[in-house]
Design a protein around this motif. Structure first.
Motif, short mmCIF file in Angstrom:
data_model
loop_
_atom_site.label_atom_id
_atom_site.label_comp_id
_atom_site.label_asym_id
_atom_site.label_seq_id
_atom_site.Cartn_x
_atom_site.Cartn_y
_atom_site.Cartn_z
N THR A 155 0.92 -1.13 -0.11
CA THR A 155 -0.06 -0.13 0.20
C THR A 155 0.90 1.17 0.13
N GLU A 156 0.34 2.37 -0.32
CA GLU A 156 1.12 3.70 -0.46
C GLU A 156 0.30 4.76 0.24
N ASP A 157 1.14 4.96 1.27
CA ASP A 157 0.27 5.88 2.21
C ASP A 157 0.02 7.34 1.58
N GLY A 158 -1.20 7.63 2.01
CA GLY A 158 -1.73 8.95 1.31
C GLY A 158 -2.70 8.58 0.27
N THR B 286 -6.01 6.33 -1.82
CA THR B 286 -6.88 5.64 -1.57
C THR B 286 -7.80 5.30 -3.15
#
Length: 140
Positions: A127-130, A132
């Motif tokens: 997953t990549e922070d920030g 959605t």
């Protein structure tokens, strides 16, 4: 075509043998609503940047497709394996073939349902922070 393990699983990038019926059976086997629209799925697959399929004889048992700008980004949209064949390394083999195809690309992205996050994590996805994932879906 690449031969698979003990079963007679074959992997190919050729889309000539893909039929509406085969796609419908595969998509419905995993209970995806899009399986109710086989002619649209066939058009989508034929319009993909690339496709890898898995076959047990003449039965379509797995599929992954990529949409891409051809240079920087590849988006893996469909990735599905008939439940009767899951857990046998078929999905990993198909994804390995796709990742090899797009190894020089800066971004490789997919949307994972909770039950397969661990699988994709083992293949290097995270997953990549920030961020959605967001959708507008017209499927009923």
């Amino acid at each position: 075509m690449k031969e698979g393990f003990q079963m007679r699983i074959c992997y190919t990038t050729d889309i000539e043998n893909i039929t509406q019926e085969g796609l419908q059976e595969l998509f419905l086997s995993v209970k995806w609503e899009s399986g109710k629209f086989p002619s649209e799925i066939l058009k989508a697959i034929k319009g993909s940047h690339s496709v890898v399929t898995a076959w047990d004889g003449d039965k379509l048992i797995g599929l992954i497709n990529a949409l891409s700008d051809g240079v920087l980004t590849a988006y893996f949209h469909y990735m599905l394996i008939n439940p009767s064949y899951q857990g046998k390394g078929i999905g990993k083999e198909m994804m390995d073939l796709m990742l090899d195809r797009y190894k020089g690309y800066q971004t490789k992205v997919l949307i994972a349902y909770p039950n397969v996050v661990e699988f994709y994590g083992k293949l290097g996805f995270k997953t990549e922070d920030g961020t959605t994932p967001m959708f507008i879906s017209e499927l009923i």
